[in-house]
Motif scaffolding. Structure first.
Motif, short mmCIF file in Angstrom:
data_model
loop_
_atom_site.label_atom_id
_atom_site.label_comp_id
_atom_site.label_asym_id
_atom_site.label_seq_id
_atom_site.Cartn_x
_atom_site.Cartn_y
_atom_site.Cartn_z
N ASN A 243 0.83 -1.20 0.00
CA ASN A 243 0.00 0.00 0.00
C ASN A 243 0.87 1.25 0.00
N ASN A 244 0.50 2.23 -0.83
CA ASN A 244 1.32 3.43 -0.98
C ASN A 244 1.29 4.32 0.26
N ASN B 14 6.37 7.64 -4.45
CA ASN B 14 4.94 7.33 -4.39
C ASN B 14 4.60 6.37 -5.53
N VAL B 15 4.30 5.13 -5.19
CA VAL B 15 3.92 4.13 -6.19
C VAL B 15 2.78 3.27 -5.64
N TYR C 21 -1.72 -1.07 -8.66
CA TYR C 21 -2.66 -0.32 -9.51
C TYR C 21 -1.96 0.49 -10.59
N LYS C 22 -0.67 0.33 -10.72
CA LYS C 22 0.06 1.12 -11.71
C LYS C 22 0.98 0.22 -12.52
N SER C 23 0.98 0.42 -13.83
CA SER C 23 1.85 -0.35 -14.73
C SER C 23 3.23 0.29 -14.77
N PRO C 24 4.33 -0.49 -14.83
CA PRO C 24 4.43 -1.95 -14.89
C PRO C 24 4.61 -2.60 -13.52
N TRP C 25 4.42 -1.82 -12.45
CA TRP C 25 4.72 -2.33 -11.11
C TRP C 25 3.76 -3.44 -10.68
N ALA C 26 2.55 -3.43 -11.20
CA ALA C 26 1.55 -4.41 -10.77
C ALA C 26 2.01 -5.84 -11.08
#
Length: 311
Positions: A148-149, A166-167, A171-176
């Protein structure tokens, strides 16, 4: 002639004994088949028939309530022209590569370390096993909080060195993709236990003979222990890859296949097909998963020579 008759007369008791033994063996087979009959019936009812039904209904239009209607290859055409399906295959390929190398490699490495019995190895083995008794669904929820951010442990640690970090991992590409991967990557206790069991079964005489011949520790691992653990490592690869094919909970409870289709998987598509009352389409996905599993099984058996004896 007399000599041949004498030899024939001498061989009669042996021949009679062999015939009698063969009859007893055939009689025993009848009992073996009788005891196997319940298992065969259960396998046919709960495995063979459902698999056959999945294959048959994958060529139909079926909503799960009304009778299936044959529609040929329509489900497969729709499936293979679906962009989400192609992304799911690509993700599966990457997850299989990661599982084959890092997941199985990490579990095997831990097994070889524990095999050396360093100080505290029993405690380490116990601690290493604890996270693996927690269900995949529970771990998915735990990791949802870890990544969780706002209040997650990971971002809190990173902000010590980079206050502006902040990531939103899931919910954000390519981190998911990598967030989902980390929910299973280092939980390889099954691999460790299987390989460790094989290591402990290696006769001590082989290791001692190699050490007497001047083998170093690395040579002992490379030329004796690793080859003799071929079957257990191959079994671990099969278990790990088939788990990736059937991976559902980690994705459904974290990203649901998103953002976009970045973490899409075949089970997610299958379940969505069922939720939309497209059972024929969902079964087509099931057939593809089944075939991929058979291919994995055949390739790994061939590469690791699973059918050959290790000793």
């Amino acid at each position: 002639m007399k000599r041949k008759e004498l030899q024939s007369h001498e061989n009669r008791p042996e021949k009679a004994t062999r015939i009698k033994a063969g009859r007893i063996q055939r009689a025993n087979y009848k009992w073996i088949y009788l005891f196997l009959l319940p298992t065969i019936v259960i396998f046919a009812m709960f495995y063979l028939m459902p698999i056959a039904q999945v294959f048959v209904t994958s060529f139909t239009k079926w909503d799960g309530f009304n009778a299936p209607k044959f529609n040929g290859l329509t489900n497969y055409i729709n499936l293979f022209t679906n962009s989400s399906f192609l992304i799911a295959l690509k993700n599966l390929l990457w997850w299989c590569v990661i599982a084959l190398t890092l997941h199985v490699g990490f579990g095997t490495l831990v097994a070889f370390v524990l095999y050396q019995r360093p100080h505290g190895w029993k405690f380490t083995r116990t601690v290493f096993m604890i996270p693996n008794v927690i269900s995949a669904a529970a771990w998915a929820m735990i990791y949802k909080f870890i990544f969780n951010n706002d209040f997650g442990i990971l971002n809190s640690v990173i902000r010590v060195f980079n206050p502006n970090f902040n990531v939103q991992w899931f919910y954000k590409s390519p981190w998911a993709f990598w967030a989902v991967t980390f929910t299973w990557l280092f939980y390889a206790v099954i691999v460790t236990l299987v390989v460790l069991g094989d290591l402990m079964n290696i006769p001590k005489e082989l290791n001692e003979a190699a050490l007497i011949d001047g083998a170093t520790g690395w040579q002992l691992i490379r030329y004796i222990q690793l080859p003799l653990c071929r079957a257990s490592i191959g079994t671990s690869v099969i278990a790990s890859l088939t788990s990736r094919i059937a991976m559902y909970e980690q994705i459904a409870l974290t990203t649901s296949g998103g953002p976009g289709d970045d973490t899409m998987s075949l089970p997610i598509i299958l379940v969505k097909g069922i939720m939309d009352y497209r059972y024929g389409y969902a079964n087509a996905v099931g057939v593809v998963m089944f075939i991929i599993g058979l291919i994995v099984l055949g390739v790994v058996n061939k590469l690791f020579r699973m059918d050959e004896a290790s000793y």
